[in-house]
Motif scaffolding. Sequence first.
Motif, PDB file in Angstrom:
ATOM      1  N   ALA A 100       0.844  -1.204   0.000  1.00  0.00           N
ATOM      2  CA  ALA A 100       0.000   0.000   0.000  1.00  0.00           C
ATOM      3  C   ALA A 100       0.872   1.245   0.000  1.00  0.00           C
ATOM      4  O   ALA A 100       2.004   1.246   0.491  1.00  0.00           O
ATOM      5  N   ASP A 101       0.336   2.313  -0.600  1.00  0.00           N
ATOM      6  CA  ASP A 101       0.925   3.644  -0.463  1.00  0.00           C
ATOM      7  C   ASP A 101      -0.201   4.588  -0.085  1.00  0.00           C
ATOM      8  O   ASP A 101      -1.277   4.141   0.350  1.00  0.00           O
ATOM      9  N   ASP A 102       0.001   5.884  -0.247  1.00  0.00           N
ATOM     10  CA  ASP A 102      -1.034   6.828   0.179  1.00  0.00           C
ATOM     11  C   ASP A 102      -2.180   6.945  -0.817  1.00  0.00           C
ATOM     12  O   ASP A 102      -3.102   7.748  -0.615  1.00  0.00           O
ATOM     13  N   THR A 103      -2.143   6.136  -1.887  1.00  0.00           N
ATOM     14  CA  THR A 103      -3.217   6.200  -2.893  1.00  0.00           C
ATOM     15  C   THR A 103      -4.018   4.914  -3.001  1.00  0.00           C
ATOM     16  O   THR A 103      -5.053   4.879  -3.659  1.00  0.00           O
ATOM     17  N   GLY A 104      -3.558   3.825  -2.400  1.00  0.00           N
ATOM     18  CA  GLY A 104      -4.289   2.567  -2.521  1.00  0.00           C
ATOM     19  C   GLY A 104      -3.417   1.372  -2.179  1.00  0.00           C
ATOM     20  O   GLY A 104      -2.341   1.507  -1.599  1.00  0.00           O
ATOM     21  N   SER A 105      -3.887   0.191  -2.554  1.00  0.00           N
ATOM     22  CA  SER A 105      -3.144  -1.043  -2.287  1.00  0.00           C
ATOM     23  C   SER A 105      -3.192  -1.947  -3.510  1.00  0.00           C
ATOM     24  O   SER A 105      -4.083  -1.823  -4.362  1.00  0.00           O
ATOM     25  N   ILE A 106      -2.224  -2.870  -3.602  1.00  0.00           N
ATOM     26  CA  ILE A 106      -2.166  -3.793  -4.730  1.00  0.00           C
ATOM     27  C   ILE A 106      -1.471  -5.071  -4.287  1.00  0.00           C
ATOM     28  O   ILE A 106      -0.635  -5.043  -3.370  1.00  0.00           O
ATOM     29  N   ARG A 107      -1.834  -6.173  -4.925  1.00  0.00           N
ATOM     30  CA  ARG A 107      -1.194  -7.447  -4.607  1.00  0.00           C
ATOM     31  C   ARG A 107      -0.033  -7.675  -5.560  1.00  0.00           C
ATOM     32  O   ARG A 107      -0.119  -7.385  -6.749  1.00  0.00           O
ATOM     33  N   ALA A 108       1.073  -8.189  -5.007  1.00  0.00           N
ATOM     34  CA  ALA A 108       2.246  -8.516  -5.815  1.00  0.00           C
ATOM     35  C   ALA A 108       2.576  -9.988  -5.634  1.00  0.00           C
ATOM     36  O   ALA A 108       2.560 -10.504  -4.509  1.00  0.00           O
ATOM     37  N   ALA A 109       2.848 -10.670  -6.737  1.00  0.00           N
ATOM     38  CA  ALA A 109       3.267 -12.067  -6.695  1.00  0.00           C
ATOM     39  C   ALA A 109       4.771 -12.131  -6.869  1.00  0.00           C
ATOM     40  O   ALA A 109       5.309 -11.672  -7.888  1.00  0.00           O
ATOM     41  N   LEU A 110       5.469 -12.665  -5.878  1.00  0.00           N
ATOM     42  CA  LEU A 110       6.925 -12.798  -5.923  1.00  0.00           C
ATOM     43  C   LEU A 110       7.263 -14.242  -6.268  1.00  0.00           C
ATOM     44  O   LEU A 110       6.824 -15.173  -5.567  1.00  0.00           O
ATOM     45  N   TRP A 111       8.038 -14.439  -7.324  1.00  0.00           N
ATOM     46  CA  TRP A 111       8.333 -15.781  -7.821  1.00  0.00           C
ATOM     47  C   TRP A 111       9.777 -16.185  -7.518  1.00  0.00           C
ATOM     48  O   TRP A 111      10.698 -15.383  -7.610  1.00  0.00           O
ATOM     49  N   ASP A 112       9.934 -17.449  -7.149  1.00  0.00           N
ATOM     50  CA  ASP A 112      11.253 -18.087  -7.024  1.00  0.00           C
ATOM     51  C   ASP A 112      12.239 -17.278  -6.175  1.00  0.00           C
ATOM     52  O   ASP A 112      12.052 -17.139  -4.979  1.00  0.00           O
ATOM     53  N   GLU A 113      13.310 -16.701  -6.791  1.00  0.00           N
ATOM     54  CA  GLU A 113      14.329 -16.000  -6.011  1.00  0.00           C
ATOM     55  C   GLU A 113      13.737 -14.850  -5.209  1.00  0.00           C
ATOM     56  O   GLU A 113      14.158 -14.594  -4.077  1.00  0.00           O
ATOM     57  N   ALA A 114      12.752 -14.160  -5.784  1.00  0.00           N
ATOM     58  CA  ALA A 114      12.112 -13.061  -5.048  1.00  0.00           C
ATOM     59  C   ALA A 114      11.346 -13.600  -3.843  1.00  0.00           C
ATOM     60  O   ALA A 114      11.345 -12.997  -2.769  1.00  0.00           O
ATOM     61  N   ALA A 115      10.692 -14.761  -4.010  1.00  0.00           N
ATOM     62  CA  ALA A 115       9.955 -15.379  -2.894  1.00  0.00           C
ATOM     63  C   ALA A 115      10.900 -15.824  -1.789  1.00  0.00           C
ATOM     64  O   ALA A 115      10.520 -15.871  -0.613  1.00  0.00           O
ATOM     65  N   ASP A 116      12.133 -16.160  -2.157  1.00  0.00           N
ATOM     66  CA  ASP A 116      13.120 -16.582  -1.153  1.00  0.00           C
ATOM     67  C   ASP A 116      13.397 -15.488  -0.130  1.00  0.00           C
ATOM     68  O   ASP A 116      13.799 -15.778   0.999  1.00  0.00           O
ATOM     69  N   LEU A 117      13.195 -14.227  -0.519  1.00  0.00           N
ATOM     70  CA  LEU A 117      13.416 -13.124   0.407  1.00  0.00           C
ATOM     71  C   LEU A 117      12.461 -13.204   1.591  1.00  0.00           C
ATOM     72  O   LEU A 117      12.800 -12.786   2.703  1.00  0.00           O
ATOM     73  N   VAL A 118      11.271 -13.734   1.343  1.00  0.00           N
ATOM     74  CA  VAL A 118      10.313 -13.952   2.436  1.00  0.00           C
ATOM     75  C   VAL A 118      10.741 -15.145   3.277  1.00  0.00           C
ATOM     76  O   VAL A 118      10.704 -15.110   4.510  1.00  0.00           O
ATOM     77  N   LYS A 119      11.190 -16.197   2.604  1.00  0.00           N
ATOM     78  CA  LYS A 119      11.581 -17.429   3.307  1.00  0.00           C
ATOM     79  C   LYS A 119      12.718 -17.174   4.290  1.00  0.00           C
ATOM     80  O   LYS A 119      12.730 -17.732   5.396  1.00  0.00           O
ATOM     81  N   ILE A 120      13.674 -16.329   3.905  1.00  0.00           N
ATOM     82  CA  ILE A 120      14.822 -16.080   4.786  1.00  0.00           C
ATOM     83  C   ILE A 120      14.570 -14.935   5.765  1.00  0.00           C
ATOM     84  O   ILE A 120      15.448 -14.583   6.559  1.00  0.00           O
ATOM     85  N   GLY A 121      13.364 -14.359   5.713  1.00  0.00           N
ATOM     86  CA  GLY A 121      13.011 -13.313   6.668  1.00  0.00           C
ATOM     87  C   GLY A 121      13.452 -11.922   6.289  1.00  0.00           C
ATOM     88  O   GLY A 121      13.441 -11.013   7.121  1.00  0.00           O
ATOM     89  N   ASP A 122      13.846 -11.719   5.019  1.00  0.00           N
ATOM     90  CA  ASP A 122      14.310 -10.406   4.584  1.00  0.00           C
ATOM     91  C   ASP A 122      13.150  -9.460   4.290  1.00  0.00           C
ATOM     92  O   ASP A 122      13.336  -8.251   4.226  1.00  0.00           O
TER      93      ASP A 122
END
Length: 374
Positions: A100-122
């Motif tokens: 979200a920002d000051d104008t709205g919200s949006i969903r983002a799909a993070l694939w593979d290496e980008a999803a790993d950032l969530v897995k490692i807690g980054d």
Amino acid sequence: MVSFEEIEEVFKKLEGKLSREDFKSKVEEKVTMMNGLCDSKTAAMLVASEMGLNETIKIKDMSPDSGNVVFAGKVLSISDIREFSRNDGSAGHVVNITFADDTGSIRAALWDEAADLVKIGDIKVGQSLRVKGYIKEGMRGLEVNVGRGGSIEHLDQEVAVNVKPLKINEIKPGMNNLDVKGKVIDIGAMKTFQRKDGGTGKVTSITLGDETGKIRVTLWDSKAENIGFKAGDTVEIMNGYSRENTFSNQTELQVGSAGSIVKSNSAVNYSENITPIADIGINSAYSIAGHVSGIDEIREFERQDGTKSRVSNIYVSDDTGRIRVALWGEHAELVNELDIGSEIRVIDAYAKSGRNEEVELSAGTRTRIQIVRK
């Protein structure tokens, strides 16, 4: 000749990557190369893009034809990471994040290496990030896809968001993308169940309250398994959805894989709404306070599925009347702790028509009973 005033705004975003003179020279060269097909500001943006500067866009300005976008957003919720098999047999994984920002919200799909950032807690809820991805129309509207061509970087400055939490009495069935803050009143036990596909799921429920009322919240899977708060804490639910419970006719909140629930430092006031016994109707949940004026023995019975359970009855009185309360399951054992005159509070018991069409309360799994004084 290009006027530097026309391109100064773009130049400032380059953060000292080259001098004013060099930038103006490159812009003039671009204008000449384009043979007058673009103005100086457009040429400046093209030069800046070639130098690695991507112009950020507000969420409200995104459209299906935006293509590659760069935006700054605050993480509101993070789904569970989902693994899948590609057609070539290789394994992939994806995670959905609500920004979200000051104008709205949006969903983002993070694939593979980008999803790993969530897995490692980054990547965590509440962080402000700069995201580069590709816009496309998803099943639930516009979404940003962040794959090999995308990127995510942390921002030092917090992104302001325009998300106003709802009060509990404002929640109606069928609402989505809900942000709610409340005080945790009660936490239920976690249960496991079998899904239709043969997998195992987990579920638990909590009761949340604010100054306008209270609501039951169902937490699924990892949200049920990893509860990081206790009764009395304030929490914030982000990206939840609501539905009506057909048994109790009450609105409930759900927090699934796309939602999140985190501990909050906000102060939320809540006090239980106690109903005088004389004002209790039927087919709704009530909370009462009074003294025990009658106690029956525990009775064992057999359910339709062949399992056995127990029930006992007590009578509770206040200044306005007297009512029978049926204690089911584990609640039945409370008669061993109570005496005539004991002060108790029965929270969220369901009122129905009982013997001789008299109103009585049924204390089941959703009911809490507090012994104020034995």
